[in-house]
Design an enzyme around this catalytic site. Structure first.
Site: not given
Ligand SMILES: [Zn+2]
Length: 137
Positions: A15, A24, A28, A30, A69, A124
């Site tokens: 995201h 963020c 990138h 998670h 994914h 997260e």
């Molecule tokens: Zn993030």
């Protein structure tokens, strides 16, 4: 809701956040961990709130099919038209794809799938989670 069961579902997602100055803001990913918390005031004839196998079959399948994914982006993201040309599987959501917002979205999905959901948490990172839950429990 005195009886509760929790199912953990791991998934990977990407995201980026708009209007945000931390890391963020970049594309990138998670390794997220969902906790699906279901509750009931009574048990079914099997002595269960919900069979864990049903949670896995329906909710994990939804997460695997829709979020695992995948890149999850705000539908207002100005990069979206270009990124969608490169990857048509990008998922869009109505707001910033924060852990809080994704928790609420999955809460609504779980409820629509017919489960007695009381809370959805999204880790997260191993140290940070957000949740959305019924306020009356
Ligand atoms: Zn993030």
């Amino acid at each position: 809701m005195p009886y509760r069961v929790t199912k953990t579902i791991d998934f990977s997602y990407g995201h980026r956040l708009l209007n945000y100055n931390g890391p963020c803001r970049h594309l990138h990913g998670h390794n997220g961990r969902l906790e699906i918390i279901l509750g009931s005031t009574k048990l079914d004839p099997r002595g269960m709130v919900v069979d864990f196998a049903d949670i896995k079959m329906k909710i994990k399948r939804w997460v695997d099919d829709h979020w695992d994914h995948r890149m999850i982006l705000n539908k207002k993201d100005p990069w979206l038209p270009e990124l969608k040309k490169l990857d048509s599987t990008i998922v869009t959501v109505d707001d910033n794809p924060t852990a809080e917002h994704l928790s609420r979205l999955l809460f609504e999905v779980v409820r629509k799938l017919g489960f007695p959901v009381v809370e959805v948490r999204l880790w997260e990172t191993p140290a940070s989670w957000a949740s959305y839950r019924l306020t009356s429990t």
